[in-house]
Design a protein around this motif. Structure first.
Motif, mmCIF file in Angstrom:
data_model
loop_
_atom_site.group_PDB
_atom_site.id
_atom_site.type_symbol
_atom_site.label_atom_id
_atom_site.label_comp_id
_atom_site.label_asym_id
_atom_site.label_seq_id
_atom_site.Cartn_x
_atom_site.Cartn_y
_atom_site.Cartn_z
ATOM 1 N N SER A 149 1.104 -1.188 -0.114
ATOM 2 C CA SER A 149 -0.136 0.096 -0.112
ATOM 3 C C SER A 149 0.854 1.313 -0.143
ATOM 4 O O SER A 149 1.836 1.328 0.812
ATOM 5 C CB SER A 149 -1.077 -0.137 1.304
ATOM 6 N N THR A 153 -0.420 3.393 -4.888
ATOM 7 C CA THR A 153 -1.277 2.149 -5.064
ATOM 8 C C THR A 153 -2.034 1.831 -3.616
ATOM 9 O O THR A 153 -1.538 1.228 -2.760
ATOM 10 C CB THR A 153 -0.237 0.889 -5.057
ATOM 11 N N PRO A 154 -2.908 2.837 -3.515
ATOM 12 C CA PRO A 154 -3.518 2.945 -2.202
ATOM 13 C C PRO A 154 -4.442 1.582 -1.726
ATOM 14 O O PRO A 154 -4.779 1.040 -0.572
ATOM 15 C CB PRO A 154 -4.723 3.941 -2.283
ATOM 16 N N MET A 155 -4.869 0.766 -2.841
ATOM 17 C CA MET A 155 -5.443 -0.646 -2.668
ATOM 18 C C MET A 155 -4.581 -1.692 -2.568
ATOM 19 O O MET A 155 -4.848 -2.837 -2.638
ATOM 20 C CB MET A 155 -6.496 -0.728 -3.556
ATOM 21 N N GLY A 156 -3.203 -1.430 -2.640
ATOM 22 C CA GLY A 156 -2.279 -2.511 -2.848
ATOM 23 C C GLY A 156 -1.771 -2.719 -4.221
ATOM 24 O O GLY A 156 -2.464 -2.794 -5.001
#
Length: 356
Positions: A149, A153-156
């Motif tokens: 994260s 790439t806030p959602m991974g």
């Protein structure tokens, strides 16, 4: 001095390699430990500050040349290998060190890193791998693990990470090694890299205290290190662990699957591990096939392979280029006028007056 003449060693101390610049990284950054490891190593190999060059690209690690009392170039993003190649061809007697990161060397600079390795320029390449872009505030990098994260790439991350050592081997590197920032073994790895004539690639796992804190604690932490670290030594069995930490184990070859496997190693009556009965492999730094397996071992089922993984020298790029240049000069005298007059030439005379 020709390439066959050894460079004279000089006597220095760690202090001789420190500059008057304030060392500025984030408090707790692993770069501090790597800097000290390098500054301790340079006196031990007899390096000469007046004959040493540190070349960096862009990133947190690329501040290195400011903190080493030698010649240095802080170049542009990913292009340190190109600059180092020019330096080495201009003066092959110089001792050239490259400092790069997982973003600088594996992303925008991946192409340049590949060509330096396949050409086999005689230099040391230290790639600091913190699995994140630290200087640009924490975006995921080519080596970030799936699920990382970050601001980008806030959602991974869904990217499959690159393996620097696997990349280097695939590029034709003749020396591959691994270490980590606070390891006491790191200076020994650096010495081995310097002793290798050719491109020596060292991946150094480095803690980014701000954006990827403790990413490598699963194998770099002192607690449990005997079970999580496999320090490779040429001619010695691949053993790790201890009787106090879950038993002695080793790395063996699964012949049927042509892969590596972890095996338990019994201890004989004399207290010596019976590694031969367990089928443990003896490390051979010239075995490239096993080197590929070692750098691809998934951590968890396997320990982290550290130390010198592959070391098989071959002629260097600068030897080939300068040798070719020397042969081209044989029996020829330098004549600039003759060179300029070669081929189709003509002479411009005075203008002809118009008879009219």
């Amino acid at each position: 001095m020709n390439d066959m003449t050894p460079i004279a060693k000089v006597q220095t101390t760690l202090k001789d390699w420190e500059t008057d610049q304030e060392v500025r990284w984030c408090p707790g950054c692993g770069d501090y430990a790597i800097l000290k490891a390098v500054q301790r190593t340079l006196p031990e190999i007899g390096a000469d500050p007046s004959n040493t060059v540190f070349v960096s690209g862009i990133g947190c690690s690329s501040r290195f040349p400011y903190y080493i009392e030698s010649y240095g170039f802080h170049t542009i993003h990913g292009r340190a290998p190109a600059v180092a190649t020019g330096i080495k061809l201009a003066n092959p007697e110089l001792d050239v060190w490259l400092v790069t990161g997982d973003g600088d060397g594996m992303s925008i600079g991946g192409n340049h890193t590949m060509h330096l390795l396949r050409r086999n320029l005689n230099c040391q390449i230290m790639l600091f791998n913190n699995e994140i872009y630290g200087l640009t505030k924490g975006q995921y990098s080519p080596t970030s693990r799936e699920g990382t994260s970050s601001p980008s790439t806030p959602m991974g991350s869904v990217d499959h990470p690159a393996s620097p050592c696997a990349f280097a081997l695939g590029s034709g590197a003749r020396f591959i090694a691994r270490g980590f920032d606070v390891s006491k073994e790191l200076p020994g790895v650096l010495k081995a890299a310097h002793a290798h004539k050719g491109a020596a690639f060292i991946e150094i796992f480095q803690n980014c205290i701000v954006y990827n804190k403790d990413r490598f604690e699963d194998f770099a932490a002192p607690k449990g290190a005997e079970q999580s670290q496999l320090w490779l030594k040429d001619g010695e069995p691949m053993l790790f662990g201890s009787e106090k930490s879950g038993g002695i184990k080793g790395i063996a070859l699964d012949v049927a699957a042509l892969t590596l496997k972890v095996v338990d190693v019994a201890v004989g009556a004399d207290g010596t591990p019976d590694w031969q009965a367990a089928g443990v492999i003896v490390h051979n730094v010239r075995n490239k096939a096993v080197a590929h397996m070692l750098v691809e071992m998934p951590f968890g089922p396997f320990p982290m392979a550290l130390g010198v993984i592959f070391d098989d020298p071959r002629p260097t790029y600068e030897d080939a280029v300068l040798g070719q240049d020397s042969r081209a000069r044989e029996g020829k005298a330098a004549d600039l006028g003759k060179l300029l007059a070669k081929g189709q030439t003509w002479t411009v005379g005075a203008p002809v007056s118009d008879p009219a």
